[in-house]
Design an enzyme around this catalytic site. Sequence first.
Site, PDB file in Angstrom:
ATOM      1  CD  GLU A 219      39.881  18.988  50.324  1.00  0.00           C
ATOM      2  OE1 GLU A 219      40.046  19.635  49.275  1.00  0.00           O
ATOM      3  OE2 GLU A 219      39.165  17.961  50.391  1.00  0.00           O
TER       4      GLU A 219
ATOM      5  CB  CYS B 153      35.116  21.192  45.851  1.00  0.00           C
ATOM      6  SG  CYS B 153      34.505  20.836  47.508  1.00  0.00           S
TER       7      CYS B 153
ATOM      8  CB  ALA C 122      40.548 -19.399  23.254  1.00  0.00           C
ATOM      9  CG  MET C 123      42.767 -24.751  23.336  1.00  0.00           C
ATOM     10  SD  MET C 123      44.541 -24.722  22.990  1.00  0.00           S
ATOM     11  CE  MET C 123      44.698 -26.152  21.916  1.00  0.00           C
TER      12      MET C 123
ATOM     13  CB  SER D  81      39.945 -19.464  26.975  1.00  0.00           C
ATOM     14  OG  SER D  81      38.729 -19.155  27.643  1.00  0.00           O
TER      15      SER D  81
ATOM     16  NE  ARG E 157      36.670  -9.370  36.156  1.00  0.00           N
ATOM     17  CZ  ARG E 157      35.942 -10.464  36.067  1.00  0.00           C
ATOM     18  NH1 ARG E 157      35.244 -10.877  37.117  1.00  0.00           N
ATOM     19  NH2 ARG E 157      35.905 -11.159  34.943  1.00  0.00           N
TER      20      ARG E 157
ATOM     21  CG  ASP F 244      33.352 -17.358  28.318  1.00  0.00           C
ATOM     22  OD1 ASP F 244      33.401 -18.507  27.849  1.00  0.00           O
ATOM     23  OD2 ASP F 244      34.173 -16.466  28.041  1.00  0.00           O
TER      24      ASP F 244
ATOM     25  NE  ARG G  68      35.091 -14.101  41.051  1.00  0.00           N
ATOM     26  CZ  ARG G  68      34.779 -13.837  39.773  1.00  0.00           C
ATOM     27  NH1 ARG G  68      33.666 -13.175  39.483  1.00  0.00           N
ATOM     28  NH2 ARG G  68      35.581 -14.199  38.794  1.00  0.00           N
TER      29      ARG G  68
ATOM     30  CD  GLU H 255      37.513  -8.851  32.716  1.00  0.00           C
ATOM     31  OE1 GLU H 255      37.167 -10.050  32.623  1.00  0.00           O
ATOM     32  OE2 GLU H 255      37.772  -8.307  33.791  1.00  0.00           O
TER      33      GLU H 255
END
Length: 361
Positions: free
Chosen positions: A55, A77, A164-165, A170, A186, A202, A209, A293
Amino acid sequence: MTTPRDAFYMARAISLAKKGRYTTDPNPRVGCVLVRDDVVIGEGWHVKAGQGHAEVEALKNTPDAKGATAYVTLEPCSHQGRTPPCCDALIKAGVSRVVAAMQDPNPLVSGKGLERLKAAGIEVVSGILQEDAQALNRGFIKRMTENRPFVRSKLAMSLDGRTAMASGESKWITSDKSRADVQRLRAESSAILTGISTVLADDPALNARIDGDVLQPVRVVLDTHLNMPVTAQMAKLPGRSLILTCAEDQQKQQALQQAGFEVYQLPGKDGRLDLYAVMEFLAGQQINEVLVEAGSVLNGALLDEGLVDEYVIYMAPCILGDQGRGLFALPGLQQMADKKQLKLRDVRQVGPDLKLTFIPL
């Protein structure tokens, strides 16, 4: 009394509020449009906490708002915070009408701003495009009303439901376009939550980013036994990196703090962190939206506790085979009657992948 143009101008205010999607935490995203004689005479949105509210920004952009209607996506407010009350600014400017999309969700102040405007002789309308305004601030609303953040879990899987395998490899199941879309998720999150197993496997950065101004999310790691390596890269990045633990080892805590982490000891439950206590703690840290994640164990535990509000699953057109790792570790599910049911809310294509949005039933 509402007019046929109210929804039109409120839609513009909501569009302005979205400009603060990546920057307003812990405050809500708010937009404002000033209209007189069916002409827009001022616009503004809240950019960052500590800066002018929507405002005030809209009033700065017009020399004279007397007799105007102010369209605001959230009730103005009525209390003194880092900035003066917006109600006073609107009253002083001489607006004749205020249209709010929704009331402030804070039960301590909800409705007080609208009543203050009415007491000053200003016509007040509330509830225009309310659902759209609520969707923009789901985390803020949940924190104010339930003392918990809005929790979204992001997952990536193959066509046969594997993340994933069997070896854990992955990178990468999904496409570049899907991974770019995740960066936007994100950026609009207050915090990114993961488990220590993901960190050990990982060493993720857990940052957003993207191009443009963004308030980096807080990084949160659930680490029951304090196995976090002091060399983890996230501790060296700008912003906050939190470790939540049950462990009482003061020596480990001090070493991690010296490495750049904030370490907090929370209650445990069944040999791991109490996930309800985790969410209440994060709300106490003024975190509105959490992006999970993590691997199958933490995702399974969150699903089992009913703590996830939304699942965003990127499904790639590939097959990883029956030895691959699944989305959720849920050993307690033994019969079809125990299955977890979700509702599909949205589906769209991102590059070659499908982006599926589900909510719990």
